[in-house]
Design a protein around this motif. Structure first.
Motif, PDB file in Angstrom:
ATOM      1  N   SER A 178       0.834  -1.213   0.000  1.00  0.00           N
ATOM      2  CA  SER A 178       0.000   0.000   0.000  1.00  0.00           C
ATOM      3  C   SER A 178       0.862   1.254   0.000  1.00  0.00           C
ATOM      4  O   SER A 178       0.656   2.187   0.784  1.00  0.00           O
ATOM      5  CB  SER A 178      -0.922  -0.001   1.229  1.00  0.00           C
ATOM      6  OG  SER A 178      -1.743  -1.142   1.237  1.00  0.00           O
ATOM      7  N   LEU A 179       1.808   1.279  -0.894  1.00  0.00           N
ATOM      8  CA  LEU A 179       2.765   2.384  -0.924  1.00  0.00           C
ATOM      9  C   LEU A 179       2.108   3.704  -1.297  1.00  0.00           C
ATOM     10  O   LEU A 179       1.159   3.734  -2.105  1.00  0.00           O
ATOM     11  CB  LEU A 179       3.904   2.064  -1.892  1.00  0.00           C
ATOM     12  CG  LEU A 179       4.937   1.082  -1.330  1.00  0.00           C
ATOM     13  CD1 LEU A 179       5.759   0.452  -2.435  1.00  0.00           C
ATOM     14  CD2 LEU A 179       5.841   1.781  -0.327  1.00  0.00           C
ATOM     15  N   LYS A 180       2.613   4.761  -0.701  1.00  0.00           N
ATOM     16  CA  LYS A 180       2.098   6.110  -0.911  1.00  0.00           C
ATOM     17  C   LYS A 180       3.217   7.000  -1.467  1.00  0.00           C
ATOM     18  O   LYS A 180       4.396   6.718  -1.247  1.00  0.00           O
ATOM     19  CB  LYS A 180       1.613   6.695   0.419  1.00  0.00           C
ATOM     20  CG  LYS A 180       0.597   5.860   1.150  1.00  0.00           C
ATOM     21  CD  LYS A 180       0.293   6.457   2.517  1.00  0.00           C
ATOM     22  CE  LYS A 180      -0.725   5.613   3.280  1.00  0.00           C
ATOM     23  NZ  LYS A 180      -1.031   6.199   4.623  1.00  0.00           N
ATOM     24  N   PRO A 181       2.864   8.070  -2.132  1.00  0.00           N
ATOM     25  CA  PRO A 181       3.914   8.975  -2.639  1.00  0.00           C
ATOM     26  C   PRO A 181       4.854   9.460  -1.537  1.00  0.00           C
ATOM     27  O   PRO A 181       6.047   9.656  -1.798  1.00  0.00           O
ATOM     28  CB  PRO A 181       3.104  10.134  -3.236  1.00  0.00           C
ATOM     29  CG  PRO A 181       1.820   9.497  -3.680  1.00  0.00           C
ATOM     30  CD  PRO A 181       1.519   8.462  -2.628  1.00  0.00           C
ATOM     31  N   GLU A 182       4.340   9.614  -0.343  1.00  0.00           N
ATOM     32  CA  GLU A 182       5.201  10.085   0.755  1.00  0.00           C
ATOM     33  C   GLU A 182       6.189   9.021   1.237  1.00  0.00           C
ATOM     34  O   GLU A 182       7.046   9.309   2.076  1.00  0.00           O
ATOM     35  CB  GLU A 182       4.355  10.589   1.938  1.00  0.00           C
ATOM     36  CG  GLU A 182       3.290   9.640   2.408  1.00  0.00           C
ATOM     37  CD  GLU A 182       1.920   9.944   1.804  1.00  0.00           C
ATOM     38  OE1 GLU A 182       1.849  10.238   0.592  1.00  0.00           O
ATOM     39  OE2 GLU A 182       0.924   9.876   2.568  1.00  0.00           O
ATOM     40  N   ASP A 183       6.087   7.810   0.723  1.00  0.00           N
ATOM     41  CA  ASP A 183       7.086   6.779   1.028  1.00  0.00           C
ATOM     42  C   ASP A 183       8.306   6.912   0.129  1.00  0.00           C
ATOM     43  O   ASP A 183       9.298   6.195   0.320  1.00  0.00           O
ATOM     44  CB  ASP A 183       6.492   5.381   0.850  1.00  0.00           C
ATOM     45  CG  ASP A 183       5.385   5.080   1.849  1.00  0.00           C
ATOM     46  OD1 ASP A 183       4.367   4.491   1.433  1.00  0.00           O
ATOM     47  OD2 ASP A 183       5.540   5.432   3.037  1.00  0.00           O
ATOM     48  N   THR A 184       8.240   7.804  -0.841  1.00  0.00           N
ATOM     49  CA  THR A 184       9.388   8.034  -1.718  1.00  0.00           C
ATOM     50  C   THR A 184      10.593   8.470  -0.904  1.00  0.00           C
ATOM     51  O   THR A 184      10.525   9.447  -0.144  1.00  0.00           O
ATOM     52  CB  THR A 184       9.047   9.103  -2.768  1.00  0.00           C
ATOM     53  OG1 THR A 184       8.034   8.600  -3.636  1.00  0.00           O
ATOM     54  CG2 THR A 184      10.279   9.471  -3.584  1.00  0.00           C
ATOM     55  N   ALA A 185      11.695   7.733  -1.053  1.00  0.00           N
ATOM     56  CA  ALA A 185      12.889   8.006  -0.243  1.00  0.00           C
ATOM     57  C   ALA A 185      14.012   7.072  -0.678  1.00  0.00           C
ATOM     58  O   ALA A 185      13.783   6.105  -1.404  1.00  0.00           O
ATOM     59  CB  ALA A 185      12.596   7.793   1.241  1.00  0.00           C
ATOM     60  N   VAL A 186      15.197   7.379  -0.184  1.00  0.00           N
ATOM     61  CA  VAL A 186      16.286   6.413  -0.232  1.00  0.00           C
ATOM     62  C   VAL A 186      16.193   5.589   1.055  1.00  0.00           C
ATOM     63  O   VAL A 186      16.128   6.164   2.145  1.00  0.00           O
ATOM     64  CB  VAL A 186      17.656   7.094  -0.338  1.00  0.00           C
ATOM     65  CG1 VAL A 186      18.769   6.045  -0.327  1.00  0.00           C
ATOM     66  CG2 VAL A 186      17.729   7.937  -1.606  1.00  0.00           C
TER      67      VAL A 186
END
Length: 120
Positions: A84-92
């Motif tokens: 259930s990934l969200k755009p705010e999970d974008t990261a290294v």
């Protein structure tokens, strides 16, 4: 020399899943606590999840119920299943190996990081 090598990052659509892996070498694996941190664009690095040598887990509130950390001591590998990934999970995303004390988890060794981008 301790080495941690992450893999499994990439581009995924919102609502999708990814599984990150981190292979460790160079020192006994099973006695250490393991963790995943992440650093998003313009954000501070944050602790995402940890797992102790005994298998106890802990998660940041932002990922509870969506992410699962696990370890395979026979393979010297720690995983982070992300659903259930969200755009705010974008990261290294960085894996690490360390110790857990009464004051919490303290990483001692770090991987080089793997990029996760959640976007449509």
């Amino acid at each position: 020399q301790v080495q941690l090598v992450e893999s499994g990052g990439g581009l995924v659509q919102p609502g999708g899943s990814l599984r990150l892996s981190c292979a460790a070498s160079g020192s006994p694996f099973s006695i250490y606590s393991l963790g995943w941190h992440r650093q998003g664009p313009g954000k501070q690095r944050e602790l995402v999840a940890t797992i102790t040598s005994g298998g106890s887990t802990n998660y940041a509130d932002s990922v509870k119920g969506r992410f699962t950390i696990s370890r395979d001591n026979a393979k010297n590998t720690v995983y982070l299943q992300m659903n259930s990934l969200k755009p705010e999970d974008t990261a290294v995303y960085y894996c690490n190996k360390g110790v857990t004390t009464s004051t919490g988890y303290r990483p001692q060794y770090w991987g080089q990081g793997t990029q996760v981008i959640v976007s449509s």
